[in-house]
Scaffold this active site. Structure first.
Site, mmCIF file in Angstrom:
data_model
loop_
_atom_site.group_PDB
_atom_site.id
_atom_site.type_symbol
_atom_site.label_atom_id
_atom_site.label_comp_id
_atom_site.label_asym_id
_atom_site.label_seq_id
_atom_site.Cartn_x
_atom_site.Cartn_y
_atom_site.Cartn_z
ATOM 1 N N VAL A 81 0.840 -1.213 0.000
ATOM 2 C CA VAL A 81 0.000 0.000 0.000
ATOM 3 C C VAL A 81 0.870 1.256 0.000
ATOM 4 O O VAL A 81 0.590 2.231 -0.705
ATOM 5 C CB VAL A 81 -0.961 -0.007 1.213
ATOM 6 C CG1 VAL A 81 -1.800 1.268 1.233
ATOM 7 C CG2 VAL A 81 -1.858 -1.235 1.169
ATOM 8 N N ALA A 140 -6.528 19.650 -3.797
ATOM 9 C CA ALA A 140 -6.243 19.875 -2.364
ATOM 10 C C ALA A 140 -5.954 21.339 -2.055
ATOM 11 O O ALA A 140 -6.106 21.770 -0.919
ATOM 12 C CB ALA A 140 -5.064 19.009 -1.940
ATOM 13 N N LYS A 144 -7.472 -1.718 9.929
ATOM 14 C CA LYS A 144 -8.828 -1.989 10.438
ATOM 15 C C LYS A 144 -8.808 -2.713 11.772
ATOM 16 O O LYS A 144 -9.633 -2.454 12.641
ATOM 17 C CB LYS A 144 -9.634 -2.796 9.408
ATOM 18 C CG LYS A 144 -8.995 -4.116 8.994
ATOM 19 C CD LYS A 144 -8.492 -4.106 7.577
ATOM 20 C CE LYS A 144 -7.549 -5.258 7.343
ATOM 21 N NZ LYS A 144 -7.143 -5.416 5.965
ATOM 22 N N GLY A 176 -1.983 -13.658 -3.420
ATOM 23 C CA GLY A 176 -1.675 -12.517 -2.550
ATOM 24 C C GLY A 176 -2.891 -11.780 -2.015
ATOM 25 O O GLY A 176 -2.786 -10.653 -1.551
ATOM 26 N N LYS A 216 -13.943 -4.800 9.770
ATOM 27 C CA LYS A 216 -14.459 -3.785 8.844
ATOM 28 C C LYS A 216 -15.923 -3.442 9.139
ATOM 29 O O LYS A 216 -16.314 -2.276 9.129
ATOM 30 C CB LYS A 216 -14.298 -4.282 7.401
ATOM 31 C CG LYS A 216 -12.822 -4.405 6.989
ATOM 32 C CD LYS A 216 -12.671 -5.168 5.683
ATOM 33 C CE LYS A 216 -11.222 -5.328 5.266
ATOM 34 N NZ LYS A 216 -11.024 -6.349 4.209
HETATM 35 N N1 HSE Z 1 -7.281 -9.769 3.224
HETATM 36 C C1 HSE Z 1 -8.140 -8.685 2.876
HETATM 37 C C2 HSE Z 1 -9.148 -9.239 1.878
HETATM 38 C C3 HSE Z 1 -7.343 -7.551 2.286
HETATM 39 O O1 HSE Z 1 -9.028 -10.393 1.466
HETATM 40 O O2 HSE Z 1 -10.087 -8.537 1.539
HETATM 41 C C4 HSE Z 1 -7.963 -6.203 2.435
HETATM 42 O O3 HSE Z 1 -8.325 -5.870 3.725
#
Ligand code: HSE
Length: 436
Positions: free
Chosen positions: A14, A33, A105, A187, A205
């Protein structure tokens, strides 16, 4: 005006996406901005790798506290993850008067109350668009776009790994374990994939979304969490025959008694748009009184989609940081002194409908006994499907869909059905939501 200065803590997937997109789109971002936004310092344990990403013009250090101590840094972006050192660093950054952007999160769902209180006291912002559903601006939508509404419920596919697994199981008839390996190789999964498959990531979340939607504190410890590890391919197939798809949903609903906060596999009518969200994609449905139902769809993970959310927060902070803290958008959408104390309901008090699959003896009166127990519990049946017994088989599968009932009643009825000598194996229960 001099650019706002950003320090990144961690430059993995990220962080590098954030650096790249900020550079690539800097002219447009500045026009939005009102001033430039520049990453001027990065902390990462792998200094050499970090340098190879950001080049010679950005200071790279191994110690994150050097970023926090730098008086020129206006915003600290925490991309380390987890509850350990990340929590310490976020609290230290707040104490040092820095605004914080985080994609973490887990940290906010578990320690949000402490972190937001510290930020409020210090008059700094903590922004977390990237923490929920990656690139989908769902925090912004709930906190600002829907601010006129009384939100009634939200339901989301907010974990890409599990959605990928469920999609592959349905499309290709594959077993859970085989698809999990594939998801890891691609991944999608968290560092600890149990967070994905046991529903913990989705629960983090939905806890954050619930707090913003209903103006309650973040209360991850009260969420009901059930993952997809026990799901069997045959349930996906039976659900399909009945016109449903199985999705791992994060659900939060406001009721008069309290707030439902839950993550579990769920039958969703196949005709709903959200039932057709496939692969690693995310989607969140929000139902509110004025606007009706809205649906937000997009990539829930990945370098640039998540960077898109991080940078949106950087732009927000750049626009607002000179504003009186009392006039900024509150962290959790509602003013801190106007939070609701509506309780999070225990699962036994949740009202939903059900899919039940039971392996039963193929003999007279079995169906009558099972439906009799449901009738006594005042649970109304919506549909019944019975698999034809195979040649030479003395048992069959009975699938029942029910109408809504309170979970405690269903627990009791299931316990009674399980006692029947003609019910031959543990009953499978999957909850069902019509989402209409
Ligand atoms: N492991 C999380 C997913 C990545 O599979 O959505 C993003 O939070």
């Amino acid at each position: 005006m001099k650019p706002i200065q950003v320090g990144l803590l961690g430059i993995g997937t990220v962080g590098s996406g954030t650096f790249e997109v900020l550079n690539r789109n800097q002219e447009e971002i500045q026009r939005r901005a009102g001033r430039g936004i520049e990453v001027t310092m990065v902390a990462d344990l792998d200094v050499a790798r970090a340098k190879s990403i950001v080049g010679a013009n950005v200071q790279v250090v191994g110690d994150a506290r050097k970023v926090i101590a730098n008086p020129d840094i206006d915003i600290v972006v925490e991309l380390i993850g987890g509850y350990g050192i990340a929590k310490q660093l976020v609290l230290e950054a707040i104490e040092a008067g820095k605004h914080v952007v985080t994609a973490n999160k887990a940290l906010l769902a578990v320690h949000g109350t402490e972190i937001f209180a510290a930020a409020h006291k210090k008059g700094v912002m903590v922004a977390f668009e990237a923490a929920v559903a990656g690139g989908i601006p769902i925090i912004k939508a709930l906190r600002e776009g829907l601010t006129a509404n009384r939100i009634q419920w939200l339901a989301g596919i907010i974990n890409g790994t599990t959605n990928f697994i469920l999609s592959e199981m349905r499309d290709k008839g594959l077993a859970f374990n085989d698809v999990l390996k594939q998801a890891q190789a691609l991944g999608y999964a968290e560092a600890d994939p149990t967070f994905d498959i046991e529903g913990v990531d989705a629960a983090h979340k939905v806890t954050l979304m619930s707090a913003i939607a209903f103006g309650v504190p973040v209360q991850f410890d009260k969420a009901y969490v059930e993952g997809i590890t026990k799901l069997e391919a045959q349930d996906i197939k039976y659900a399909e025959q009945l016109g449903y798809r199985i999705k791992l949903l994060g659900i939060s609903k406001r009721t008069t008694a309290g707030i439902e906060l839950r993550v579990h596999p769920c039958l969703v009518p196949a005709k709903r748009l959200i039932a057709n969200v496939e692969g690693a994609m995310n989607a969140v449905m929000v139902h509110a009184d004025a606007v009706g139902t809205t649906l937000y769809y997009g990539k829930g993970a990945g370098s640039e989609p998540t960077a898109s959310a991080v940078i949106a927060d950087l732009v927000d902070i750049t626009r607002l940081h000179t504003a009186d803290p009392l006039n900024r958008v509150p962290h959790l959408a509602f003013q801190p002194d106007a939070m609701s104390n509506l309780p999070i309901l225990p699962m036994a008090e949740v009202v939903t409908s059900y899919y039940l699959r039971m392996r039963v003896a193929d003999q007279a009166g079995v169906l009558a006994k099972v439906t009799g127990i449901l009738a006594n519990a005042d649970i109304s049946i919506d549909a019944v499907l019975q698999r034809e017994a195979g040649e030479g088989e003395s048992h069959t599968d009975l699938i029942i869909l029910t109408h809504d009932c309170v979970e405690a009643k269903m627990n009791q009825a299931m316990a009674e059905m399980q006692q029947l000598s003609t019910v031959l194996a543990p009953i499978t229960r999957i909850r069902k939501e019509e989402l209409n």
